[in-house]
Design a protein around this motif. Sequence first.
Motif, mmCIF file in Angstrom:
data_model
loop_
_atom_site.group_PDB
_atom_site.id
_atom_site.type_symbol
_atom_site.label_atom_id
_atom_site.label_comp_id
_atom_site.label_asym_id
_atom_site.label_seq_id
_atom_site.Cartn_x
_atom_site.Cartn_y
_atom_site.Cartn_z
ATOM 1 N N THR A 1 0.846 -1.192 0.000
ATOM 2 C CA THR A 1 0.000 0.000 0.000
ATOM 3 C C THR A 1 0.884 1.245 0.000
ATOM 4 O OG1 THR A 1 -0.087 0.030 2.412
ATOM 5 C CG2 THR A 1 -1.849 -1.150 1.279
ATOM 6 N N ILE A 2 0.320 2.328 -0.475
ATOM 7 C CA ILE A 2 1.020 3.610 -0.483
ATOM 8 C C ILE A 2 0.398 4.491 0.589
ATOM 9 C CG2 ILE A 2 1.579 5.673 -1.821
ATOM 10 C CD1 ILE A 2 1.343 3.943 -4.341
ATOM 11 N N THR A 3 1.252 5.058 1.419
ATOM 12 C CA THR A 3 0.800 5.967 2.471
ATOM 13 C C THR A 3 1.261 7.381 2.133
ATOM 14 O OG1 THR A 3 0.932 4.225 4.130
ATOM 15 C CG2 THR A 3 0.903 6.487 4.934
ATOM 16 N N GLN A 4 0.365 8.316 2.287
ATOM 17 C CA GLN A 4 0.673 9.729 2.041
ATOM 18 C C GLN A 4 0.865 10.432 3.382
ATOM 19 O OE1 GLN A 4 -2.107 11.660 -0.540
ATOM 20 N NE2 GLN A 4 -1.392 13.695 -0.053
ATOM 21 N N GLU A 5 1.786 11.394 3.424
ATOM 22 C CA GLU A 5 1.988 12.205 4.624
ATOM 23 C C GLU A 5 1.875 13.675 4.247
ATOM 24 O OE1 GLU A 5 5.495 13.360 7.771
ATOM 25 O OE2 GLU A 5 5.418 11.307 7.027
ATOM 26 N N VAL A 6 1.071 14.392 5.014
ATOM 27 C CA VAL A 6 0.961 15.845 4.881
ATOM 28 C C VAL A 6 1.433 16.422 6.202
ATOM 29 C CG1 VAL A 6 -0.635 17.780 4.606
ATOM 30 C CG2 VAL A 6 -0.939 15.721 3.226
ATOM 31 N N SER A 7 2.323 17.416 6.148
ATOM 32 C CA SER A 7 2.859 17.945 7.397
ATOM 33 C C SER A 7 3.099 19.447 7.322
ATOM 34 C CB SER A 7 4.156 17.223 7.766
ATOM 35 O OG SER A 7 5.135 17.441 6.787
ATOM 36 N N LEU A 8 3.155 20.036 8.494
ATOM 37 C CA LEU A 8 3.581 21.415 8.685
ATOM 38 C C LEU A 8 4.744 21.368 9.667
ATOM 39 C CD1 LEU A 8 0.168 23.268 9.131
ATOM 40 C CD2 LEU A 8 1.637 23.284 7.118
ATOM 41 N N SER A 9 5.793 22.142 9.393
ATOM 42 C CA SER A 9 6.977 22.118 10.244
ATOM 43 C C SER A 9 7.325 23.509 10.743
ATOM 44 C CB SER A 9 8.183 21.566 9.462
ATOM 45 O OG SER A 9 7.933 20.262 9.033
ATOM 46 N N GLN A 10 7.696 23.553 12.011
ATOM 47 C CA GLN A 10 8.203 24.784 12.622
ATOM 48 C C GLN A 10 7.251 25.972 12.464
ATOM 49 O OE1 GLN A 10 11.462 25.007 14.380
ATOM 50 N NE2 GLN A 10 10.708 22.907 14.485
ATOM 51 N N VAL A 11 5.959 25.734 12.691
ATOM 52 C CA VAL A 11 4.974 26.813 12.635
ATOM 53 C C VAL A 11 5.093 27.603 13.940
ATOM 54 C CG1 VAL A 11 2.548 27.417 12.348
ATOM 55 C CG2 VAL A 11 3.470 25.372 11.212
ATOM 56 N N ARG A 12 5.404 28.871 13.828
ATOM 57 C CA ARG A 12 5.730 29.703 14.997
ATOM 58 C C ARG A 12 4.477 30.378 15.556
ATOM 59 N NH1 ARG A 12 7.699 35.317 15.510
ATOM 60 N NH2 ARG A 12 8.892 35.418 17.430
ATOM 61 N N PHE A 13 4.344 30.296 16.876
ATOM 62 C CA PHE A 13 3.255 30.963 17.593
ATOM 63 C C PHE A 13 3.815 31.659 18.821
ATOM 64 C CE2 PHE A 13 1.105 27.470 15.428
ATOM 65 C CZ PHE A 13 0.031 28.135 14.850
ATOM 66 N N PHE A 14 3.229 32.758 19.167
ATOM 67 C CA PHE A 14 3.484 33.424 20.444
ATOM 68 C C PHE A 14 2.185 33.303 21.214
ATOM 69 C CE2 PHE A 14 4.366 36.786 23.462
ATOM 70 C CZ PHE A 14 5.701 36.536 23.734
ATOM 71 N N SER A 15 2.168 32.438 22.229
ATOM 72 C CA SER A 15 0.920 32.032 22.871
ATOM 73 C C SER A 15 0.980 32.166 24.388
ATOM 74 C CB SER A 15 0.614 30.571 22.532
ATOM 75 O OG SER A 15 0.536 30.389 21.141
ATOM 76 N N PRO A 16 -0.194 32.366 25.019
ATOM 77 C CA PRO A 16 -0.257 32.462 26.478
ATOM 78 C C PRO A 16 -0.337 31.094 27.143
ATOM 79 C CG PRO A 16 -2.423 32.878 25.576
ATOM 80 C CD PRO A 16 -1.499 32.656 24.399
ATOM 81 N N ILE A 17 0.634 30.253 26.856
ATOM 82 C CA ILE A 17 0.645 28.897 27.403
ATOM 83 C C ILE A 17 1.845 28.763 28.331
ATOM 84 C CG2 ILE A 17 0.820 26.444 26.869
ATOM 85 C CD1 ILE A 17 -0.394 27.096 24.114
ATOM 86 N N GLY A 18 1.565 28.336 29.554
ATOM 87 C CA GLY A 18 2.618 28.112 30.527
ATOM 88 C C GLY A 18 2.014 27.847 31.891
ATOM 89 N N PHE A 19 2.716 27.091 32.685
ATOM 90 C CA PHE A 19 2.207 26.719 34.005
ATOM 91 C C PHE A 19 2.119 27.919 34.939
ATOM 92 C CE2 PHE A 19 2.689 25.146 38.351
ATOM 93 C CZ PHE A 19 1.607 24.280 38.405
ATOM 94 N N TYR A 20 3.065 28.831 34.815
ATOM 95 C CA TYR A 20 3.114 29.974 35.719
ATOM 96 C C TYR A 20 2.274 31.128 35.176
ATOM 97 C CZ TYR A 20 6.907 27.178 37.508
ATOM 98 O OH TYR A 20 7.644 26.130 38.008
ATOM 99 N N GLU A 21 1.602 31.834 36.085
ATOM 100 C CA GLU A 21 0.705 32.922 35.699
ATOM 101 C C GLU A 21 1.411 33.949 34.821
ATOM 102 O OE1 GLU A 21 -1.987 36.379 37.789
ATOM 103 O OE2 GLU A 21 -1.597 34.541 38.918
#
Length: 121
Positions: free
Chosen positions: A3-23
């Motif tokens: 069988t043939i498998t296809q892969e679609v990907s995105l690499s190194q997509v940059r975000f500046f996000s409010p994610i983190g354990f500390y307030e």
Amino acid sequence: MGTITQEVSLSQVRFFSPIGFYEEEQVLGNEFFVDVSVRFPFENLDAEDLQNTLNYAELYVILQEVMRPKRKLIESAAQAILMEIRTRYLFTEEITVRITKTTPPFGTDSAHSAVCLQYKR
């Protein structure tokens, strides 16, 4: 015959996000890079028809939606991305989501931390 498998990907997509354990991280935000790859059976019914593949622009929209809100853990963002792709694209066989945080708050500016989740059918 194999069988043939296809892969679609995105690499190194940059975000500046409010994610983190500390307030403070949720207030100031952090820089993240997201890698996502999706594997599925290749159906060469019409190689020029977008219906026979996965639109990477749609993948980017998923990343944007997930990386926008405040979160404590990048694990929850990775899980949300993975689950949204699984829900939206039922034909997927494998999904890999990696989120890298460029400056985790442990006293150095040269370290990166990362979380990677994988789904295999």
